[in-house]
Design an enzyme around this catalytic site. Structure first.
Site, PDB file in Angstrom:
ATOM      1  N   CYS A 156     -45.342 102.632  22.307  1.00  0.00           N
ATOM      2  CA  CYS A 156     -47.022 103.108  23.121  1.00  0.00           C
ATOM      3  C   CYS A 156     -47.474 103.779  22.700  1.00  0.00           C
ATOM      4  CB  CYS A 156     -46.182 102.784  24.434  1.00  0.00           C
ATOM      5  SG  CYS A 156     -45.144 104.570  24.844  1.00  0.00           S
ATOM      6  N   THR A 157     -47.379 104.842  22.302  1.00  0.00           N
ATOM      7  CA  THR A 157     -48.094 105.654  21.764  1.00  0.00           C
ATOM      8  C   THR A 157     -48.822 105.760  20.525  1.00  0.00           C
ATOM      9  OG1 THR A 157     -45.957 107.171  21.104  1.00  0.00           O
ATOM     10  CG2 THR A 157     -46.395 107.968  23.105  1.00  0.00           C
ATOM     11  N   ARG A 168     -37.307  97.151  30.854  1.00  0.00           N
ATOM     12  CA  ARG A 168     -38.918  97.331  31.531  1.00  0.00           C
ATOM     13  C   ARG A 168     -39.168  96.828  30.346  1.00  0.00           C
ATOM     14  NH1 ARG A 168     -39.265  98.015  35.667  1.00  0.00           N
ATOM     15  NH2 ARG A 168     -41.127  98.773  35.593  1.00  0.00           N
ATOM     16  N   ILE A 169     -39.726  97.185  29.749  1.00  0.00           N
ATOM     17  CA  ILE A 169     -40.040  96.010  28.257  1.00  0.00           C
ATOM     18  C   ILE A 169     -39.567  94.444  28.045  1.00  0.00           C
ATOM     19  CG2 ILE A 169     -41.101  95.617  26.153  1.00  0.00           C
ATOM     20  CD1 ILE A 169     -42.330  98.543  27.151  1.00  0.00           C
TER      21      ILE A 169
END
Length: 339
Positions: free
Chosen positions: A159-160, A11-12
């Site tokens: 990401c967070t 995904r990344i």
């Protein structure tokens, strides 16, 4: 031109390569290779067609050795395909790789980074939180100016942390934060089950599309790594929800200054126009999670949801595309590491 290789085309990894072609960085970064154990046909297909981000704007073809990306001017970029599980055997030296973007989500220690270095790469950037022995952890827009030329093995955080830390910095700089709590409302991920199945975490044995699922998080540790003064001052919990992409973060902080809602919101607006431009955005539109899909910002503060209790307790709602925003920060940090 920075010569980059991507290790892990999930995904990344795919989002990073797509973001490169959708940004103004293609004239500064060249991806020379992708290392992925899957077959070239699947790699090309998932890169071209994405259920979350839509069809890639350029035509993609492949053979057993390369991905080919057609450009509007009629030329073609080619990216070498590798299928090597042993990091120490990767041909980074012969490919003259300057920087590895390790997007596997598996590797993150200094020893892992050294394997890339020993294989011929000059530097490594991990796409998730790494060990405390790494040379640096960068939240772009907050501490990228701490990068030094000798920093060879670096983490891009998560990401967070990329979402919430710039907002924390803006509020702390303006008013002073004493402590806080965070609830991450995160889209489901591929470490969850489609239907009930075995997993070491009993909550993750349950079907991702059927429940809101609490999961462990070390977000508070990520905050402490960037801001040591907040050691033992933040706590966090996280839940996974049955959506494909986009995360919401519920931030509550106690601050040292008596404020009103407008004071908080105006601080974010000012930061989004100045110190955190292109990192943090602000909106008061009546939007829902899907409206932030494919948004390149690390964080988007929804000012319509800001609340203040008794002048000192502040609650904020912060959105992010946990894939696309993070992928864009990987590219920003990559360029910062090349200086």
């Amino acid at each position: 031109m920075l010569r980059v290789a991507i290790n892990g085309f999930g995904r990344i990894g795919r989002s990073v390569l797509r973001a490169l072609y959708e940004s103004d960085k293609r004239d500064k970064i060249e991806v020379v290779a992708v290392n992925e154990l899957s077959q070239p046909e699947a790699m090309a297909h998932l890169f071209q067609y994405d259920s979350t981000h839509g069809r890639f704007q350029h035509k993609v073809t492949h053979d057993q050795e390369y991905l080919y990306i057609d450009l509007p001017n009629g030329s073609q970029d080619k990216v070498r395909i590798l299928h090597q599980a042993d990091l120490s055997l990767l041909p980074w030296q012969s490919l003259e790789v300057d920087l590895i973007l390790d997007c596997t989500g598996v590797y993150g220690s200094k020893a892992d980074g050294e394997k890339h270095i020993n294989a011929g790469a000059k530097k490594v950037l991990f796409s998730h939180p790494g060990g405390s022995d790494l040379d640096n952890t960068i939240i772009y827009g907050v501490n990228h100016d701490t990068l030094l030329p000798e920093h060879r093995i670096v983490s891009n955080g998560s990401c967070t942390t990329n979402c919430i830390i710039p907002v924390i910095k803006a509020i702390d700089d303006a008013f002073g934060i004493d402590s806080g709590t965070i609830t991450t409302i995160h889209s489901s991920m591929n470490d969850q089950q489609v239907i009930d199945a075995y997993h070491s975490d009993l909550r993750r044995t349950r079907a991702a599309s059927q429940s809101i699922i609490p999961v462990d998080t070390k977000l508070h540790k990520g905050i402490e790594r960037i801001f040591p003064k907040f050691s033992n001052k933040f706590e966090a919990i996280s839940v996974r929800v049955p959506t494909v992409n986009v995360t919401a973060m519920d931030l509550s902080v106690t601050i040292n200054t008596n404020v009103k809602v407008n004071d908080i919101n105006q601080t974010i607006v000012n930061a989004s126009r100045c110190t955190l431009h292109n990192i943090v955005d602000y909106t008061e539109a009546p939007l829902v999670s899907i409206d932030f899909n494919h948004d390149p910002h690390s964080a988007i503060v929804d000012g319509s949801q800001t609340r203040v209790s008794n002048g000192h307790l502040v609650k904020m709602l912060v959105w992010c595309d946990n894939e696309w925003g993070f992928a864009n920060r990987m590219l920003d940090t990559a360029l910062a590491m090349s200086k």
